[in-house]
Design an enzyme around this catalytic site. Structure first.
Site, PDB file in Angstrom:
ATOM      1  N   LYS A 131       0.847  -1.201   0.000  1.00  0.00           N
ATOM      2  CA  LYS A 131       0.000   0.000   0.000  1.00  0.00           C
ATOM      3  C   LYS A 131       0.881   1.250   0.000  1.00  0.00           C
ATOM      4  CE  LYS A 131      -3.973  -1.804   2.601  1.00  0.00           C
ATOM      5  NZ  LYS A 131      -4.970  -1.610   1.539  1.00  0.00           N
ATOM      6  N   ARG A 183     -10.279 -11.464   2.037  1.00  0.00           N
ATOM      7  CA  ARG A 183     -11.128 -12.551   1.524  1.00  0.00           C
ATOM      8  C   ARG A 183     -10.420 -13.893   1.634  1.00  0.00           C
ATOM      9  NH1 ARG A 183     -11.550  -9.502  -4.089  1.00  0.00           N
ATOM     10  NH2 ARG A 183     -11.115  -7.809  -2.640  1.00  0.00           N
TER      11      ARG A 183
HETATM   12  N1  BES Z   1      -8.158  -3.588   4.290  1.00  0.00           N
HETATM   13  C1  BES Z   1      -8.286  -3.223   2.925  1.00  0.00           C
HETATM   14  C2  BES Z   1      -9.577  -2.463   2.639  1.00  0.00           C
HETATM   15  C3  BES Z   1      -9.705  -1.114   3.271  1.00  0.00           C
HETATM   16  C4  BES Z   1      -9.415   0.021   2.553  1.00  0.00           C
HETATM   17  C5  BES Z   1     -10.180  -0.978   4.551  1.00  0.00           C
HETATM   18  C6  BES Z   1      -9.572   1.265   3.121  1.00  0.00           C
HETATM   19  C7  BES Z   1     -10.328   0.268   5.146  1.00  0.00           C
HETATM   20  C8  BES Z   1     -10.023   1.389   4.417  1.00  0.00           C
HETATM   21  C9  BES Z   1      -8.291  -4.487   2.056  1.00  0.00           C
HETATM   22  O1  BES Z   1      -7.515  -5.523   2.520  1.00  0.00           O
HETATM   23  C10 BES Z   1      -7.748  -4.097   0.726  1.00  0.00           C
HETATM   24  O2  BES Z   1      -6.631  -3.706   0.676  1.00  0.00           O
HETATM   25  N2  BES Z   1      -8.551  -4.237  -0.307  1.00  0.00           N
HETATM   26  C11 BES Z   1      -8.147  -3.912  -1.624  1.00  0.00           C
HETATM   27  C12 BES Z   1      -8.629  -4.998  -2.560  1.00  0.00           C
HETATM   28  C13 BES Z   1      -8.088  -4.893  -3.948  1.00  0.00           C
HETATM   29  C14 BES Z   1      -6.597  -5.120  -3.958  1.00  0.00           C
HETATM   30  C15 BES Z   1      -8.780  -5.916  -4.820  1.00  0.00           C
HETATM   31  C16 BES Z   1      -8.768  -2.574  -2.002  1.00  0.00           C
HETATM   32  O3  BES Z   1      -9.908  -2.332  -1.609  1.00  0.00           O
HETATM   33  O4  BES Z   1      -8.090  -1.774  -2.610  1.00  0.00           O
HETATM   34 MN    MN Z   2      -5.497  -5.365   1.927  1.00  0.00          MN
END
Ligand code: BES
Ligand code: MN
Ligand code: ZN
Length: 500
Positions: free
Chosen positions: A278, A352
């Site tokens: 990230k 997931r």
């Molecule tokens: N924990 C994050 C989602 C999230 C984002 C929670 C902002 C709280 C605030 C999750 O694990 C994630 O990173 N999801 C990705 C999925 C994508 C890579 C398909 C996302 O939402 O960008």
């Molecule tokens: Mn994530």
């Protein structure tokens, strides 16, 4: 802060401030306000007439009683127009007035309320006062060492009651205190920094909850996960030095042999994204990626304290998502606990993966239904905004009941569709499924992925990525962790218990 009930007349209550709530734009004063105004020689009426205080929602105005009544001050708080009064206005008003009094370094206050302002929701009105006051006053301070003597704290709110109302008030306040304690407990778990809220430490907190009557605690460690073949959960954990834990809390308050309801909460104690790292900005907020897990532990705790007549099993897969040498790589394929294979296209779609194995494990309980709660996708925040819980799933009845419960608790829930076309989007070329289907409909494809791991059981998924954390702070949700879905799920469970 403690909330107590006091019998007696408001004029004789010895307190630093007595809170009187007013509806906006009313010429006549009613009830306690009428009496107070008389004792104060018309002062309250003058304040209102002058327009200095009109009773707008959450407006606060302080006057000194100067001996006219025993209390030192009267704190006026606005509820807005009588016609528009609802539980949210009450929660917000009590948060505002309590925060204001705390700011004045007042330690204890009292209030007298006309609970018949919402005649068909009297009990909920009482609960809303408790919720607004206690949740609004929440502060997370364990790491402050400089100036911590100056941290202001309210200790007590007394609610002055007619003798006829005493027992209803005591009862409702007790219940609302248990529920708000659980919300604050979830907020504490979420607010703790990831170095001090590892999967192992989260499990210890769950073990403490299990000291309650009718609660049992089990922990699956890394070795057990290996034997069972929970390779999706293990895969996410493989980039971290912290061992993963699958935390299990069972609560047996219902009939023996009744199928439990399974609650599954995402427990990422830190989500760096892994190799699909990230951006640095706001990555710190990913300590909150265990908000769903915290909610599950908190709900079990409150269900036990309320002695709800229901059987529950709470499952929290807990791990970090890091980028150490053993970490998952984009393109890796994992054989999940269900036997289905998953191609990991993006290591940041880790929620997931761990939920897949936990959901499969939940199915072993042959539950009556499954509800999972997860900070699952940024896409849900893009679709619905920061304040709204995305709801998807196959259990039409539970979705309807959760939607209705949310209208009572003031949490915002909106359903997204889960049609078959979305399942097409998560098919992998070389494995059964892929863990990321790209940018389109991201919240839905994530839910479609989860749906592959719940057999045919009635199931609801709540995506709380938006409302689990607030950067600005809201009326009774101070900046930071919200504890969202704790009150929602408890309301849903209580309603279900009433029906049976
Ligand atoms: N924990 C994050 C989602 C999230 C984002 C929670 C902002 C709280 C605030 C999750 O694990 C994630 O990173 N999801 C990705 C999925 C994508 C890579 C398909 C996302 O939402 O960008
Ligand atoms: Mn994530
Ligand atoms: Zn995550």
């Amino acid at each position: 802060m403690n909330i107590t009930v006091k019998k007696g007349s408001f004029a004789d209550i010895k307190t630093q401030a007595i809170i009187l709530a007013f509806c906006e734009g009313e010429k006549e004063l009613h009830g306690a306000a009428f009496d107070a105004n008389k004792k104060m020689n018309g002062l309250l009426g003058d304040v209102i007439k002058s327009g200095d205080f009109v009773g707008r929602p959450s407006e606060v105005f302080i006057v000194y009683a100067r001996g006219a009544i025993t209390a030192k001050r009267i704190a006026l708080v606005g509820l807005g127009k009588r016609k528009e009064l609802n539980l949210e206005k009450i929660r917000s008003a009590f948060a505002a007035v309590m925060q204001h009094l705390r700011g004045l370094n007042i330690k204890e206050a009292a209030t007298i309320m006309d609970f018949d302002l919402l005649p068909d929701q009297k009990k909920r009105f009482i609960a809303a006062v408790v919720e607004g006051a206690r949740l609004g006053l929440y502060q997370y301070t364990p790491y402050k060492t400089v100036g911590c003597d100056e941290i202001k704290e309210m200790r007590q709110l007394a609610i002055v009651a007619d003798p006829g109302e005493y027992s209803v008030l005591v009862d409702e306040i007790k219940k609302a205190s248990i529920i708000t304690d659980a919300v604050c407990f979830a907020r504490d778990l979420i607010s703790a920094p990831a170095n001090e809220m590892t999967p192992s430490i989260l499990a210890e907190h769950a073990a403490v909850v299990a000291k309650r009557k009718n609660v049992r605690y089990h922990l699956l460690d890394k070795g057990k996960m290996k034997t069972l073949g929970m390779n999706a959960l293990l895969g996410v954990a493989s980039g971290s030095h912290q061992p993963p834990k699958l935390i299990i809390l069972e609560y047996y308050g219902g009939k023996k042999g009744d199928a439990p309801l399974a609650l599954v909460g995402k427990g990422l104690t830190f989500d760096s994204g892994g190799i699909s790292l990230k951006p640095a900005e706001k990555m710190d907020e990913m300590k909150t990626d265990m908000s769903g897990g915290a909610a599950v532990i908190a709900v079990i705790r409150a269900a036990a304290d309320l002695r709800l007549p229901v059987n529950l099993v709470g499952l929290v897969p807990a791990t970090e998502n890091m980028s150490g040498g053993g970490a998952l790589k984009p393109g890796d394929i994992l054989k999940s606990y269900s036997g289905r294979t998953i191609e990991v296209l993006n290591t940041d779609a880790e929620g997931r993966l761990i939920l897949a194995d936990a959901l499969t494990y939940a199915c072993k309980y042959k539950p009556a239904g499954i509800i999972d709660i997860a900070t699952l996708t940024g896409a849900c925040v893009v679709a619905l905004g920061e304040d709204v819980i995305g709801m998807l799933g196959t259990d039409e009845k539970a979705k309807e009941e959760i939607y209705r419960a949310a209208q009572t608790t003031g949490e915002l829930v909106w359903e997204l569709p889960l049609w078959d076309n979305y399942s097409e989007m998560i098919k992998s070329d070389i494995a059964d499924y892929k863990n990321s289907a790209g940018r389109m409909a991201g919240a839905i494809t994530a839910a479609a992925f989860l749906s592959k791991f719940v057999d045919d059981l009635p199931w609801v998924h709540l995506d709380i990525a938006g409302p689990s954390w607030t950067t600005k702070g809201k009326a009774y949700i101070p900046k930071g962790a919200s504890g969202v879905t704790v009150r929602l799920l408890l309301e849903y469970l209580q309603n279900r218990c009433k029906k049976e």
